[in-house]
Design an enzyme around this catalytic site. Structure first.
Site, PDB file in Angstrom:
ATOM      1  N   GLU A  17     -77.895  -9.117  59.146  1.00  0.00           N
ATOM      2  CA  GLU A  17     -77.187  -8.852  57.885  1.00  0.00           C
ATOM      3  C   GLU A  17     -75.692  -9.128  57.956  1.00  0.00           C
ATOM      4  O   GLU A  17     -74.866  -8.227  57.773  1.00  0.00           O
ATOM      5  CB  GLU A  17     -77.418  -7.389  57.443  1.00  0.00           C
ATOM      6  CG  GLU A  17     -78.890  -7.026  57.278  1.00  0.00           C
ATOM      7  CD  GLU A  17     -79.102  -5.616  56.723  1.00  0.00           C
ATOM      8  OE1 GLU A  17     -78.115  -4.882  56.536  1.00  0.00           O
ATOM      9  OE2 GLU A  17     -80.262  -5.255  56.469  1.00  0.00           O
ATOM     10  N   GLU A  38     -86.952  -6.413  58.324  1.00  0.00           N
ATOM     11  CA  GLU A  38     -86.799  -5.002  57.935  1.00  0.00           C
ATOM     12  C   GLU A  38     -87.343  -4.780  56.533  1.00  0.00           C
ATOM     13  O   GLU A  38     -87.111  -5.592  55.639  1.00  0.00           O
ATOM     14  CB  GLU A  38     -85.316  -4.554  57.893  1.00  0.00           C
ATOM     15  CG  GLU A  38     -84.652  -4.404  59.229  1.00  0.00           C
ATOM     16  CD  GLU A  38     -83.194  -3.958  59.129  1.00  0.00           C
ATOM     17  OE1 GLU A  38     -82.817  -3.295  58.133  1.00  0.00           O
ATOM     18  OE2 GLU A  38     -82.437  -4.280  60.043  1.00  0.00           O
TER      19      GLU A  38
HETATM   20  C1  JJW Z   1     -74.231  -0.452  52.870  1.00  0.00           C
HETATM   21  C2  JJW Z   1     -72.878  -1.160  49.708  1.00  0.00           C
HETATM   22  C3  JJW Z   1     -70.471   1.435  48.859  1.00  0.00           C
HETATM   23  C4  JJW Z   1     -79.887  -1.011  57.401  1.00  0.00           C
HETATM   24  C5  JJW Z   1     -74.070  -1.182  51.726  1.00  0.00           C
HETATM   25  C6  JJW Z   1     -75.048  -2.035  51.277  1.00  0.00           C
HETATM   26  C7  JJW Z   1     -71.597  -0.567  49.209  1.00  0.00           C
HETATM   27  C8  JJW Z   1     -70.742   2.834  48.388  1.00  0.00           C
HETATM   28  C9  JJW Z   1     -80.303  -0.405  56.097  1.00  0.00           C
HETATM   29  N1  JJW Z   1     -80.186  -2.421  57.493  1.00  0.00           N
HETATM   30  O1  JJW Z   1     -80.054   0.776  58.986  1.00  0.00           O
HETATM   31  C10 JJW Z   1     -75.401  -0.556  53.575  1.00  0.00           C
HETATM   32  N2  JJW Z   1     -79.376  -0.998  55.127  1.00  0.00           N
HETATM   33  O2  JJW Z   1     -79.279  -1.195  60.529  1.00  0.00           O
HETATM   34  C11 JJW Z   1     -79.882  -2.740  58.855  1.00  0.00           C
HETATM   35  N3  JJW Z   1     -79.642  -2.095  54.449  1.00  0.00           N
HETATM   36  O3  JJW Z   1     -72.883  -1.005  51.064  1.00  0.00           O
HETATM   37  C12 JJW Z   1     -80.293  -1.534  59.661  1.00  0.00           C
HETATM   38  N4  JJW Z   1     -78.612  -2.378  53.681  1.00  0.00           N
HETATM   39  O4  JJW Z   1     -71.614   0.827  49.349  1.00  0.00           O
HETATM   40  C13 JJW Z   1     -80.556  -0.454  58.602  1.00  0.00           C
HETATM   41  C14 JJW Z   1     -76.227  -2.148  51.961  1.00  0.00           C
HETATM   42  C15 JJW Z   1     -76.419  -1.401  53.126  1.00  0.00           C
HETATM   43  C16 JJW Z   1     -77.671  -1.453  53.845  1.00  0.00           C
HETATM   44  C17 JJW Z   1     -78.145  -0.570  54.781  1.00  0.00           C
END
Ligand code: JJW
Length: 445
Positions: free
Chosen positions: A165, A352
């Site tokens: 990611e 994932e």
């Molecule tokens: C943060 C968006 C501000 C993880 C995010 C967007 C803005 C309030 C799960 N994928 O734990 C996090 N995950 O380590 C990898 N997927 O900010 C693995 N996407 O927020 C899992 C998306 C994610 C996010 C977290």
């Protein structure tokens, strides 16, 4: 059975180093940006850190026994860069390498294919001090670290993932500032994104040059993007958001160019990152698969004031997981079909998919997580539907094997198939894990 999966379908579960290992300064491990960031007051839920996490560094044998019990065909984990190179470069740390040798040898003995992610957001702090991903040199240091791992672990690891990611690493880490290193500058984020992509290309090239026999790809977080209404503004905003969230990384890797619309827009705003001739060619190397992480879908409305992307996600009233993400199983089908179409038959590993819920241990000591089981059932049903329609999906990794450190949310969001009591480190297979074991045994459900 309603859903029978292709022969040799890879059934897996995933984790990441900082989220499960703990042992944050043992055996010569260097500090990384998540060690630094999580220790700053106010950055994570109730000040939680990955200092101990699931203590997997010491309990990996028990965790592999659980994987065997579930019947996993493959286990996706990540390598902590700062365990291997204390300062990100220089002299390698034998004890750090030994841990991943023990882990991968044990996995192979157990008939579980290791799938290793090289970078899951935990940059050595020493490299952050030199500018981190905003510094072009970091791409080269990453490639050196990757080549070292290919050499030392190539005999044990058949599946390699360069980055996890990179969109989140770049934009949540350098613009939104809610992940390490906690920077809030869009230009820095775009530059970091470019260097993340570049480092991917350099690592893939090293892998090919070394004549390695396994497979290598990259994992992107991707959402299908839908306009929130039929209004032209919303449709245009959805297209732009898609270029930002999905295509900014997928197009360079799989097509050799940044998406034109957003490219022109960033140019107009004077935001384009610095890049060299030849960068795109390097980024656009053939990969063996695209790793896709999907949890939810984006319904986008035009938002004139939201700099620099005038588009925002909206809610549609569907049920949500504990992350606040709406449950929309059809989304993963639409995403897979779109990838199959736009990137011409690309081979996909779902690296994932999963859901956080507020699990409780009941009076009998069991975790009856019907909500998660239902989520997995419905999403896997839609994955099956996409495969039936021609999408080349080779495997599926549930996020996550274990409840773990969910970044800014600390331990407050449980994604595991296996419950972890963080006071005692006791593991309990949830109902979803028992169900998943049957799915794997039957190659379907
Ligand atoms: C943060 C968006 C501000 C993880 C995010 C967007 C803005 C309030 C799960 N994928 O734990 C996090 N995950 O380590 C990898 N997927 O900010 C693995 N996407 O927020 C899992 C998306 C994610 C996010 C977290």
């Amino acid at each position: 059975m309603q859903y029978v999966f292709p022969k040799d379908f890879i059934w897996g579960a995933a984790t990441a180093a900082y989220q499960i290992e703990g042992a944050y300064r043992e055996d010569g491990k260097g500090e990384n940006i998540w060690d630094r960031y999580s220790h700053i007051p106010g950055r994570t839920f109730e000040g939680h850190t990955g200092d101990v996490a699931c203590d997997h560094y010491h309990r990996y044998e028990e965790d592999i026994r659980i994987m065997k019990e579930i019947g996993l065909k493959s286990y996706r984990f990540s390598i902590s860069w700062a365990r291997i190179f204390h300062d990100g470069k220089g002299t390698p740390n034998q004890k750090g390498l030994d841990f991943y040798r023990r882990l991968t040898e044990k996995l192979n003995e157990s008939g579980i294919k290791p799938a290793a992610t090289l970078y899951h957001w935990d940059l050595p702090q020493k490299l952050q001090d030199l500018g981190g991903w905003a510094n072009r040199d970091t791409a080269g240091w990453f490639a050196d670290y990757a080549a070292y791992m290919f050499e030392k672990l190539g005999d044990q690891v058949p599946i390699w993932i360069t980055h996890n990611e990179p969109w989140v690493a770049a934009f949540v880490g350098h613009w939104i500032g809610r992940h390490a290193p906690g920077i809030t500058d869009f230009r820095t984020a775009l530059q970091a994104a470019h260097h993340l992509l570049l480092s991917h290309g350099q690592a893939v090239r090293a892998y090919r040059d070394m004549g390695c026999s396994g497979e290598i790809g990259i994992t992107l977080n991707m959402n299908p993007v839908y306009p929130a209404s039929e209004k032209e503004d919303d449709k245009a905003a959805a297209g732009m958001y898609d270029e930002y969230l999905n295509r900014w990384f997928a197009d360079p890797v799989l097509k050799g160019s940044y998406p034109a619309g957003l490219m022109a827009y960033f140019q107009e705003m004077g935001l384009l990152p610095e890049m060299d001739d030849g960068d795109m060619e390097l980024i656009h190397q053939p990969v063996d698969f695209l790793g896709v992480n999907n949890y939810y879908s984006s319904f986008i409305k035009y938002e004139g004031s939201l700099w620099p992307i005038p588009a925002a996600e909206t809610m549609t009233g569907r049920d949500r997981t504990q992350m606040g993400w709406e449950i929309y199983p059809e989304g993963i089908h639409d995403l897979l079909m779109r990838l199959h179409r736009d990137y011409e038959g690309v081979k996909i590993l779902i690296t994932e998919n999963g859901a956080a819920f507020n699990d409780i241990v009941n009076r009998e000591g069991n975790v009856e997580d019907d909500n998660r089981l239902d989520y997995l059932y419905r999403y896997l049903g839609q994955v099956h539907r996409a495969i039936s329609s021609g999408a080349d999906v080779r495997g599926y990794y549930a996020w996550s094997l274990l409840d773990n450190f969910e970044w800014g949310h600390g331990y407050s969001k449980r994604f595991g198939l296996v419950y972890v009591d963080f006071r005692t480190q006791q593991r309990i297979m949830k109902k979803s894990a028992h169900w998943y074991r049957d799915v794997i045994r039957n190659n379907g459900f």
